[in-house]
Write an enzyme that holds these catalytic residues in place. Sequence first.
Site, mmCIF file in Angstrom:
data_model
loop_
_atom_site.group_PDB
_atom_site.id
_atom_site.type_symbol
_atom_site.label_atom_id
_atom_site.label_comp_id
_atom_site.label_asym_id
_atom_site.label_seq_id
_atom_site.Cartn_x
_atom_site.Cartn_y
_atom_site.Cartn_z
ATOM 1 N N LYS A 94 -6.887 -3.680 8.280
ATOM 2 C CA LYS A 94 -7.650 -4.515 9.204
ATOM 3 C C LYS A 94 -6.817 -4.930 10.422
ATOM 4 O O LYS A 94 -7.334 -4.959 11.509
ATOM 5 C CB LYS A 94 -8.176 -5.772 8.497
ATOM 6 C CG LYS A 94 -8.954 -5.475 7.223
ATOM 7 C CD LYS A 94 -10.436 -5.328 7.446
ATOM 8 C CE LYS A 94 -11.194 -4.769 6.257
ATOM 9 N NZ LYS A 94 -11.019 -5.461 4.999
ATOM 10 N N TRP A 103 -16.013 -11.132 -0.242
ATOM 11 C CA TRP A 103 -14.659 -10.876 -0.757
ATOM 12 C C TRP A 103 -14.207 -11.987 -1.680
ATOM 13 O O TRP A 103 -13.586 -11.729 -2.713
ATOM 14 C CB TRP A 103 -13.674 -10.665 0.391
ATOM 15 C CG TRP A 103 -14.058 -9.489 1.250
ATOM 16 C CD1 TRP A 103 -14.354 -9.509 2.581
ATOM 17 C CD2 TRP A 103 -14.201 -8.113 0.829
ATOM 18 N NE1 TRP A 103 -14.674 -8.242 3.005
ATOM 19 C CE2 TRP A 103 -14.596 -7.376 1.975
ATOM 20 C CE3 TRP A 103 -14.046 -7.445 -0.382
ATOM 21 C CZ2 TRP A 103 -14.835 -5.991 1.931
ATOM 22 C CZ3 TRP A 103 -14.285 -6.078 -0.433
ATOM 23 C CH2 TRP A 103 -14.664 -5.371 0.712
ATOM 24 N N ASP A 131 -6.234 -14.776 0.751
ATOM 25 C CA ASP A 131 -6.564 -13.413 1.181
ATOM 26 C C ASP A 131 -6.685 -13.445 2.707
ATOM 27 O O ASP A 131 -7.626 -14.014 3.246
ATOM 28 C CB ASP A 131 -7.888 -12.994 0.530
ATOM 29 C CG ASP A 131 -8.383 -11.624 1.020
ATOM 30 O OD1 ASP A 131 -7.708 -10.998 1.858
ATOM 31 O OD2 ASP A 131 -9.449 -11.185 0.536
HETATM 32 C C1 LIG Z 1 -11.637 -5.523 3.558
HETATM 33 C C2 LIG Z 1 -11.322 -6.746 2.810
HETATM 34 C C3 LIG Z 1 -10.982 -6.731 1.446
HETATM 35 C C4 LIG Z 1 -10.969 -5.461 0.627
HETATM 36 O O1 LIG Z 1 -9.901 -4.687 0.997
HETATM 37 P P1 LIG Z 1 -9.538 -3.313 0.259
HETATM 38 O O2 LIG Z 1 -8.170 -3.035 0.808
HETATM 39 O O3 LIG Z 1 -10.564 -2.316 0.671
HETATM 40 O O4 LIG Z 1 -9.537 -3.541 -1.196
HETATM 41 C C5 LIG Z 1 -10.661 -7.928 0.846
HETATM 42 N N1 LIG Z 1 -10.681 -9.084 1.529
HETATM 43 C C6 LIG Z 1 -11.023 -9.144 2.834
HETATM 44 C C7 LIG Z 1 -11.033 -10.467 3.530
HETATM 45 C C8 LIG Z 1 -11.358 -7.987 3.510
HETATM 46 O O5 LIG Z 1 -11.694 -8.035 4.816
#
Ligand SMILES: *Cc1c(COP(=O)(O)O)cnc(C)c1O
Length: 354
Positions: A191, A99, A167
């Site tokens: 998540k 990511w 993030d």
């Molecule tokens: C799943 C995830 C993403 C991507 O998320 P989307 O909503 O599918 O774009 C980005 N960063 C992390 C840390 C993730 O776990």
Amino acid sequence: MKHNFSAGPCILPREVIERAASAVLDFNESGLSLIEISHRSKDFVAVMDKAQSLALKLLGLENKGYKALFLQGGASLQFAMVPMNLFQRSAAYLDTGTWSTKAIEEAKRMGTTHVMVATSADQGYRYIPEGFDLPQGVDYVHYTSNNTIYGTQMARFPKTDAPLVCDMSSDIFSRQLDFEQFDLIYAGAQKNMGPAGATLVVVKESILKKEKGSLPAMLDYQAHIKGESMYNTPSVFAVYVSMLTLEWLDRQGGIAQIEPKNREKGRVMYEAIDKSELFEGYAHAKDRSLMNATFNLNRPELTDRFNELLREAGIEGLAGHRSVGGYRASMYNALPLSSVQALTEVMGYLEQKG
Ligand SMILES: *Cc1c(COP(=O)(O)O)cnc(C)c1O
């Protein structure tokens, strides 16, 4: 009963699913479905307000100059929106996995220099780099707090004079941090907060001073702040279910009460991995994630037997990410300790009986 270890979309509290299901049939006893009313109706505006204010409350960021936004496009769109809104000359990124790498790729499109300050790619992202130098005078520093795929998590967030962007898609609302150290936090809802389709962005307004009139409105944080997350039609269902999950967390006593439960789940999980000869953890012990435990089975000939035992025990979603293989137990806020115990029992049984 199923034990849901999916990495995302993932387990949500049962009571949240039930309330969401009933709101789809009849929202607030209006005789109408949540998904067939105007997003500008009084009832839905109240949902959006509540979701935003609860997000700030749970993070301890109320009345501190932050705005909470519910946007679309996933965390992946934030990889681009962050540099579009904050980048002028250069930025610094820590590369801790897939990511982060994707975030770096998007930043590079803006012509960013000094992109990567350190990487753990040399060891398959099994650890979090430490002791790296952060350049001064960059427009922002970007971290990924929890690496969902590799099962590593940052404990400390080295700071410079630059705004800090993080993030937190896979560990937001799971542990107490000094959230004020961050100037922009983003997280895909699917998540630890809700269904796919909404992305939470918490941004300190003062970092958005820059004139960004040239940005398309949908990519401009200022436009979304002005529109109070309703510049256009928001993802009403995802925002509603996120609100329900945040209310659920608030009723439990917030992050302060959920964190010890998450620590206990992690302790039980990693203890089972460490005492086993059959299983081996993927991430370095010091950087292990409380949200995603990654491990491998040392004896591949037992794979079918293990999968059969998992199926019999009702354990779902344990496959590792397609890029690394092995197993991954995702233990988000809504996963009960009893599910972790069910998994560690199966692991122990396989070890003893084969
Ligand atoms: C799943 C995830 C993403 C991507 O998320 P989307 O909503 O599918 O774009 C980005 N960063 C992390 C840390 C993730 O776990």
